[in-house]
Write an enzyme that holds these catalytic residues in place. Structure first.
Site, PDB file in Angstrom:
ATOM      1  N   GLN A 137       0.840  -1.191   0.000  1.00  0.00           N
ATOM      2  CA  GLN A 137       0.000   0.000   0.000  1.00  0.00           C
ATOM      3  C   GLN A 137       0.883   1.251   0.000  1.00  0.00           C
ATOM      4  OE1 GLN A 137      -2.313   1.733   3.414  1.00  0.00           O
ATOM      5  NE2 GLN A 137      -4.048   0.945   2.246  1.00  0.00           N
ATOM      6  N   TYR A 167      -6.140  10.954   4.211  1.00  0.00           N
ATOM      7  CA  TYR A 167      -4.787  11.290   3.775  1.00  0.00           C
ATOM      8  C   TYR A 167      -4.829  11.981   2.407  1.00  0.00           C
ATOM      9  CZ  TYR A 167      -3.635   8.535   7.834  1.00  0.00           C
ATOM     10  OH  TYR A 167      -3.564   8.086   9.127  1.00  0.00           O
ATOM     11  N   GLY A 217      -8.882  -6.586   9.823  1.00  0.00           N
ATOM     12  CA  GLY A 217      -7.653  -5.984  10.307  1.00  0.00           C
ATOM     13  C   GLY A 217      -7.155  -6.601  11.597  1.00  0.00           C
TER      14      GLY A 217
END
Length: 358
Positions: free
Chosen positions: A100, A180, A315
């Site tokens: 990523q 972000y 996750g």
């Protein structure tokens, strides 16, 4: 849960994954100060190679893109070489791993970037404080990116993608979620521009579209993916016209032959997931929002598949259960994650979660 569905192979872009379970990207802050992956990083991902698909922690494409201490980079040949031990370990264990790619934009503090100011679409500071090596500090006001800054950053995404391929990754992913830089371009309260990079829906999606295409040009479209978190308000962002933005974005990218779309579901917005599923013709990876707390990982897999996902990403369940795929087959038991060891520290809470007895 249907074992036939969750544990059947699937073609995902350039590779075939062995099951429909993905390990979602999770920041662990255990790289060196120079942004290098370590032997512990390799062991961490090797332990979890039972996932059909691993997407790594966010990895900055440049020093200016760094937002948190001891996070890994992919901006230099040395950083790329440090990742080779990771990809080798995962591949030897039969896994698939994508890197990523990350740019923090207005988040983070100059003390972590050798004094470099943050770059963002507009000079609008993120709310609150951020982690630094010297403790919590206020987010400073970022510098509004010039057109040249934007083009330089897009090239950095392409360069990082080429370095990732050289390090043996099966693919690369644009981190356009969680407030972000790419998502900052989408949002009406962080992108106040009046040029070709802001204003209209077409202009606000431009950065994400061009970043994905820059990455695809370096790594191959069938090795490139996009992660989004539609309607998220994390870090003070506000998209404004979420449905219109993502329909336009996916309409633009739907014919590009990308490996997959990765959706981090916003609480209470399942209708958005349904819209995205209708808008996206390719493989959909879904990190479903928990509807109950606590909720067993196998229930979340059921929920994600029922929502139309081809692959379900989890996750913390992977963080705490390196053999999560086996545990899901057996419907537990599951280790509980230790929140105090999520970010930084030693191998405790990183490499020492127990596996089921053979």
């Amino acid at each position: 849960m249907s074992d036939t569905n969750a544990f059947s192979p699937l073609r995902v872009g350039a590779t075939t994954v062995r099951n429909r379970l993905a390990m979602a990207p999770m920041t662990r802050s255990r790289a060196t100060d120079e942004g290098l992956a370590t032997a512990s990083t390799a062991e961490y991902y090797r332990q979890r190679a039972g996932a059909g698909l691993i997407v790594t922690e966010a990895t900055q494409i440049s020093l200016r893109g760094k937002a948190y201490p001891t996070t890994p980079g992919i901006a230099t040949p040395e950083q790329a070489e440090s990742w080779r031990q990771v990809t080798d370990a995962v591949h030897e264990a039969g896994g698939t791993i994508h890197l990523q790619l990350f740019h923090g934009g207005r988040t983070g503090h100059p003390t972590m970037r050798g004094g470099l100011d943050a770059h963002a679409p507009s000079a609008v500071a993120a709310p609150g404080q951020t982690f630094t090596p010297d403790g919590m500090k206020d987010h400073p006001v970022p510098a509004a990116m010039t057109a040249e800054d934007i083009r330089t950053t897009l090239q950095e995404f392409a360069t990082a993608s080429a370095l990732a391929v050289s390090a043996g990754f099966d693919g690369v992913q644009l981190h356009a979620a969680n407030g972000y830089l790419p998502q900052q371009f989408l949002c009406q309260n962080t992108n106040l521009r009046t040029d070709e990079w802001g204003g209209s829906t077409e202009n606000r999606i431009r950065f994400v579209v061009e970043a994905v295409r820059a990455m695809a040009g370096a790594a191959g479209a069938d090795r490139t993916s996009l992660r989004i978190s539609p309607a998220s308000t994390i870090q003070g962002i506000d998209e404004g016209n979420t449905e219109e933005l993502y329909e336009a974005m996916l309409g633009e990218l739907a014919g590009d032959g990308l490996a997959f779309l990765d959706v981090s579901e916003t609480p209470g917005r399942r209708e958005l997931t349904t819209l995205l599923r209708k808008s996206w013709p390719g493989v959909l990876v879904l990190n479903p929002h928990r509807t109950a707390d606590p909720e067993a990982p196998h229930d979340r897999v059921d929920d994600g598949l029922a929502a139309g996902a081809d692959i379900v990403a989890l996750g913390a369940a992977w963080l705490a259960n390196p053999d999560l795929a086996t545990r899901i087959v057996q419907r537990g038991p599951y280790n509980e994650p230790d929140n105090s060891t999520f970010y930084g520290g030693t191998d405790r809470g990183y490499l020492d979660y127990p596996r089921l007895a053979a």
